[in-house]
Design an enzyme around this catalytic site. Structure first.
Site, PDB file in Angstrom:
ATOM      1  N   TRP A 127       0.868  -1.172   0.000  1.00  0.00           N
ATOM      2  CA  TRP A 127       0.000   0.000   0.000  1.00  0.00           C
ATOM      3  C   TRP A 127       0.911   1.230   0.000  1.00  0.00           C
ATOM      4  O   TRP A 127       1.769   1.342   0.887  1.00  0.00           O
ATOM      5  CB  TRP A 127      -0.872  -0.053   1.257  1.00  0.00           C
ATOM      6  N   ASP A 207      -0.646  -5.681   9.497  1.00  0.00           N
ATOM      7  CA  ASP A 207      -1.677  -4.741   9.083  1.00  0.00           C
ATOM      8  C   ASP A 207      -2.843  -5.514   8.456  1.00  0.00           C
ATOM      9  O   ASP A 207      -2.670  -6.207   7.455  1.00  0.00           O
ATOM     10  CB  ASP A 207      -1.069  -3.753   8.052  1.00  0.00           C
ATOM     11  N   LYS A 242     -13.410  -1.202   5.241  1.00  0.00           N
ATOM     12  CA  LYS A 242     -13.976  -2.039   4.181  1.00  0.00           C
ATOM     13  C   LYS A 242     -15.007  -3.010   4.738  1.00  0.00           C
ATOM     14  O   LYS A 242     -16.090  -3.151   4.183  1.00  0.00           O
ATOM     15  CB  LYS A 242     -12.879  -2.832   3.458  1.00  0.00           C
TER      16      LYS A 242
END
Ligand code: LMR
Length: 391
Positions: A127, A207, A242
């Site tokens: 990311w 993460d 999400k």
């Protein structure tokens, strides 16, 4: 004074949102930022969230301050879903609410650095904000290749990064649904990675921003749990952006696993101090809504059902892409075994620009696509465009 600043280019992913909005072609396709979309192209508020928000409107009697750790009821309610039955790991695990998963990652990196971490090993691509956060906090990033060209995880690379590291170094791992590749470790691979972490004493930061979007709520965190069962210390960064669709409400959590209660208290007090100096306290509304869902069995079932529908839709898109096989020079077959919102296509920056300009298809310059931007109505156009541009 301000004149001394160097102008910064806008975040490339966020810039895509604006470019897509300004395009008036009716058949444009947005495969940019990581936002789930239904088969109709919408990102609706979860029905479970709407119901919880209604309860908040009716029953919340104060918006007075909570504290840097935020809504602890929310933090604790999530724990069994992430960590399993023995969620506190015998009192060695505690967490706090953060402004989104980004807040959790920022806190993790800042706290790691404060505790003396000298370098963080990270699989790339990752990311893009991971590297930006590390750069901003000024912690050295040591990259290793996350994936092999055939679309499988490069386990040798992560193992050699871990085995070559000193105990004052860290490794950042994606808990599931790797962003951007969609390529996750298998259970057997997580097992070996966990053993290697224990052998060298490197500090893991995991993460987890897409829990439940891969194979299921338990399946997606099985690897994370297997590592945590072995290691003395770890940080876990978590996002509800999400899996509860809370994007702009910024709902995240940061958990610390320590080797005992005393260390945990010390580390937690430092996390609290860093949070206080950064954002004082996280926004409450979204976290309170998630807490209400997880404390109500009916709402929990409703949420799980909505999450399952998302997962199934993305699986259907992946299966359809995989069945399409080779488009131009791109083999779409590996996308069928990858997980979550993202996969990376082997396309050049020029091809990405051509897809945007000639076909109205918006994706990150890295070739990352948001699987949920595809529907049964536009997938054929997408595959044909890939074939034309790369053929
Ligand atoms: C993404 O990678 O698209 C998402 O995580 C959104 C973001 O903040 O970048």
């Amino acid at each position: 004074m301000l004149n001394r600043l160097e102008a910064q280019s806008p975040d490339a992913l966020l810039a895509l949102i604006k470019m897509h909005a300004a395009d008036d072609r009716p058949d444009k396709i947005d495969l940019g930022v990581g936002v789930y979309r239904t088969g109709q192209g919408d990102t609706p508020v979860f029905a479970a969230i709407k119901a919880a928000e209604q309860i908040l409107v009716d029953e919340q009697d104060s918006k007075s301050y909570l504290g840097p750790e935020g809504d602890i009821g929310f933090v604790n309610a999530l724990m069994p879903y992430i960590f399993g039955e023995n969620a506190t790991m015998g009192g060695r695990l505690a967490g706090m609410q953060t402004p989104g998963g980004t807040g959790a990652v920022r806190l993790a990196v800042a706290l790691a650095q404060k505790a003396g971490m000298t370098k963080l090993h990270m699989g790339t691509p990752s990311w893009p904000n991971h590297a930006q956060i590390l750069g901003d906090i000024d912690l050295e990033m040591v990259p290793f290749e996350h994936a092999n060209p055939d679309g499988t995880a490069n386990v040798e690379a992560v193992l050699s990064a871990i085995r070559g590291a000193a105990p004052d170094e860290g490794v950042l791992l994606h808990g599931c649904c790797h962003n951007p590749t969609g390529i996750d470790y298998s259970s057997a691979e997580w097992d070996v990675i966990g053993d290697a972490i224990v052998e060298t004493g490197i500090f893991p930061i995991i993460d987890t921003a897409y829990h439940g979007l891969g194979h299921g709520l338990d399946e997606d965190v099985a690897g994370l749990r297997s590592v945590l069962a072995k290691v003395p210390e770890a940080f876990i960064c978590y996002s509800c952006d999400k899996n509860f669709g809370m994007y702009r409400d910024r709902v995240g959590a940061f958990y610390i696993l320590a080797d005992g209660q005393e260390t945990l208290d010390k580390a937690f007090s430092n996390a609290n101090a860093l949070a206080r100096a950064s954002w004082s306290m996280p926004p409450d509304h979204g976290a309170a809504a998630v807490r209400l869902i997880l404390r109500d069995s009916e709402l929990t079932l409703k949420w799980q059902d909505e999450l399952e529908q998302m997962r199934n839709r993305m699986r259907q898109v992946r299966d359809t892409l995989a069945e399409a096989g080779v488009a131009g020079s791109v083999d779409l077959a590996p996308l069928g075994t990858q997980n979550g919102l993202f996969s990376v296509l082997p396309v050049s920056k020029e091809q990405v620009a051509q897809l945007r300009e000639d076909h109205g298809i918006y994706m990150a310059g890295s070739g990352r696509i948001n699987i949920a931007g595809l529907t049964m109505g536009n997938i054929e156009k997408f595959v044909n465009a890939i074939a034309e541009v790369t053929g």
